[in-house]
Design an enzyme around this catalytic site. Structure first.
Site, PDB file in Angstrom:
ATOM      1  N   LYS A  42       0.799  -1.218   0.000  1.00 44.37           N
ATOM      2  CA  LYS A  42       0.000   0.000   0.000  1.00 44.37           C
ATOM      3  C   LYS A  42       0.837   1.275   0.000  1.00 44.37           C
ATOM      4  O   LYS A  42       0.342   2.337  -0.372  1.00 44.37           O
ATOM      5  CB  LYS A  42      -0.932  -0.001   1.205  1.00 44.37           C
ATOM      6  CG  LYS A  42      -2.202  -0.742   0.939  1.00 44.37           C
ATOM      7  CD  LYS A  42      -2.927  -0.116  -0.225  1.00 44.37           C
ATOM      8  CE  LYS A  42      -4.282  -0.728  -0.429  1.00 44.37           C
ATOM      9  NZ  LYS A  42      -4.922  -0.129  -1.604  1.00 44.37           N
ATOM     10  N   SER A 263      -3.363 -12.639   2.472  1.00 39.38           N
ATOM     11  CA  SER A 263      -3.613 -12.386   1.041  1.00 39.38           C
ATOM     12  C   SER A 263      -2.417 -12.879   0.220  1.00 39.38           C
ATOM     13  O   SER A 263      -2.593 -13.383  -0.898  1.00 39.38           O
ATOM     14  CB  SER A 263      -3.894 -10.913   0.768  1.00 39.38           C
ATOM     15  OG  SER A 263      -2.737 -10.126   0.936  1.00 39.38           O
TER      16      SER A 263
END
Lengths: 301, 94
Positions: A42, A263
Site C-alpha cells: 500500500k 492475502s
C-alpha cells in the site's frame, strides 16, 4: 522537498519460489512488498496519491486527508502523512486489529471506527459521506476511484516486474496472479504486463465471502461496491481460495524465511496451481504485507 | 434455555434472508449456534470447521466479550444476551 521515506517505497526484491514439484522449466517469482517502509504494498499507491494531492494544494487551509481502509492503506496514509506534514483521518471497521489501530494512532492520525457487523463497505460509504458533507474539513483521497492508485502500479510494480523478470529469465511473465481490493494492483500491473506481452494470463484470486481474506473482495454479491478504477477486462480467470488454503501457504512460506499475511498466502496458493499446470513458464505474484500484522488473529498458532 | 439475539455480519445475511439479527435459544454458545443452523441452513459451515470448532478468523462475542477469552463454545448464554459474529480482520482493501 522530497522526504527520504518516499525513496524507500518500491524497488522491492523479486524472490524465486523454488519447489521440487514444479514442472521442468517452470519458474515462480514473487515481489516481496512487506519490505516497504509501511510493511505493505500500500505504500506504493498511497505515496503517489498523497504527493500528487499535496502538489495540487488539496490540504491548504488545514484540510485533512480522509479515506477508508481496513488497515494497510490506513497505516501507509498515517505514516506518510506524518512524514509529509499532512493531517490524516482514516475510517476503519471496529474489528480492524489492535496492532493496526494503534499504529495508525501512533503516527498521529485520527481514527473513525464503524460497526464491525456492517463490514468494510459501510466504512467506505461513511468516508464518502464525510468527504461530501464536510468538504471544508476533509479531502477524500478515495483509493477506489483515484487514478494515481493504479498508475503507481503501472509505473512502479509493473515496470519493476518486467525488468527483474527479464534479468532473471530473459523474457516477460506468462502469468500474473493478483487480486482485487481497490483494483489498483491488478489494473496497473496487469495493464503494464499486457502491453509487454499481450498473451500474459492474468488471474484474480477470489476469497470466500466469509470468513474473507483481509484486503481482498469476493465481488460476488450485487450489493458489493465495485471499485471505479478496476479494469475487469484485464482479468482472464478468477480462482477461489479459502482462508485455510491461504494460511497453509503462509506457514510454508514462513519456514522458508518469508513472513507474510493471508492475502499473500492466497496469491501463492493460486500461483502454484498455475505453475503446476505447466502452461506458463514464468509465473509472477506478490507478497503483499508482513505476517506480523496478523499475530492477534492467531493464524500463526 | 436462554433467549438471546445473534447479530449477523453483512456477508452472511444472504443466509438469513437479509436479516441482520436472529432470535435464538440456547444455554450456551454451542447450543445457540445449533439453533441458528436449524433456522438458517448453510450458515454453520461458514462459522464452524468440520470438527465443530470455531473457524480461524471468525470471532464470536457474547454481550461484547470475545468467547475465545471466555469458555469458547461452552460460554454461557443468558436471557437477553446479544451475540455477534465478527470476522477477525476488517475485510477490505489493498
Amino acid at each position: 522537498m522530497r522526504h527520504a521515506i518516499l525513496d524507500g517505497v518500491g524497488g522491492t526484491p523479486l524472490i524465486e519460489l523454488t519447489d521440487d514439484t514444479l514442472p521442468r522449466g517452470v519458474r515462480l517469482f514473487a515481489k516481496l512488498e512487506s519490505v516497504n517502509p509501511g510493511g505493505s504494498i500500500k505504500d506504493r499507491p498511497v505515496s503517489r496519491m498523497i504527493t500528487q494531492a499535496l502538489e495540487a494544494g488539496k490540504f491548504e487551509g488545514g484540510r485533512r486527508l480522509l479515506d477508508s481502509s481496513s488497515g494497510n492503506a490506513g497505516i501507509a496514509y498515517a505514516m506518510l502523512g506524518a512524514a509529509l506534514g499532512v493531517p490524516v483521518t482514516i475510517v476503519v471497521p471496529g474489528n480492524a486489529s489492535r496492532e493496526r489501530q494503534e499504529r495508525i494512532r501512533a503516527h498521529g492520525a485520527e481514527l473513525i471506527l464503524t460497526d464491525p457487523i456492517e463490514g468494510y463497505d459501510f466504512a467506505l460509504r461513511e468516508a464518502r459521506r464525510l468527504g461530501i458533507e464536510r468538504a471544508d474539513r476533509y479531502w477524500h483521497c478515495d483509493q477506489y476511484g483515484n487514478e494515481n492508485n493504479w498508475r503507481a502500479h503501472y509505473e512502479g510494480t509493473g515496470v519493476e516486474i518486467l525488468e527483474q523478470v527479464r534479468a532473471r529469465t530473459g523474457g516477460a511473465p506468462d502469468c500474473f496472479v493478483g487480486g482485487v481490493g481497490t483494483g489498483g494492483t491488478i489494473t496497473g500491473t496487469g495493464r503494464r504486463l499486457r502491453e509487454e506481452n499481450p498473451g500474459v494470463r492474468i488471474v484474480s484470486v477470489i476469497p470466500d465471502v466469509f470468513p474473507g481474506i483481509e484486503g481482498l473482495k469476493p465481488l460476488g454479491d450485487p450489493h458489493d461496491i465495485v471499485p471505479a478504477i478496476l479494469d475487469e477486462s484485464l482479468i482472464d480467470d478468477r480462482v477461489d481460495v479459502t482462508m485455510e488454503d491461504a494460511i497453509r501457504i503462509c506457514h510454508r512460506l514462513a519456514r522458508r524465511g518469508l513472513f507474510v499475511g493471508p492475502s499473500s498466502g492466497a496469491y501463492v496458493h493460486v500461483a502454484l496451481q498455475q505453475a503446476m499446470s505447466g502452461r506458463y513458464p514464468v509465473v509472477v505474484t506478490l507478497l503483499n504485507d508482513t505476517g506480523e500484522r496478523y499475530v492477534s488473529t492467531e493464524m500463526w498458532r | 434455555m436462554s433467549k438471546a439475539k445473534i447479530r449477523i455480519p453483512t456477508p452472511l445475511r444472504s443466509f438469513t434472508g437479509g436479516s441482520d439479527e436472529v432470535e435464538i435459544d440456547g444455554a450456551d454458545v454451542r447450543a445457540a449456534l445449533r439453533h441458528l443452523g436449524e433456522k438458517h441452513g448453510g450458515l454453520l459451515p461458514r462459522i464452524l470447521d468440520a470438527e465443530g470448532g470455531l473457524r480461524p478468523f471468525v470471532n464470536l462475542y457474547v454481550s461484547g466479550k470475545n468467547i475465545r477469552a471466555l469458555n469458547g463454545l461452552d460460554t454461557e448464554v443468558k436471557d437477553g444476551d446479544v451475540l455477534s459474529i465478527v470476522p477477525a480482520v476488517a475485510g477490505g482493501v489493498f
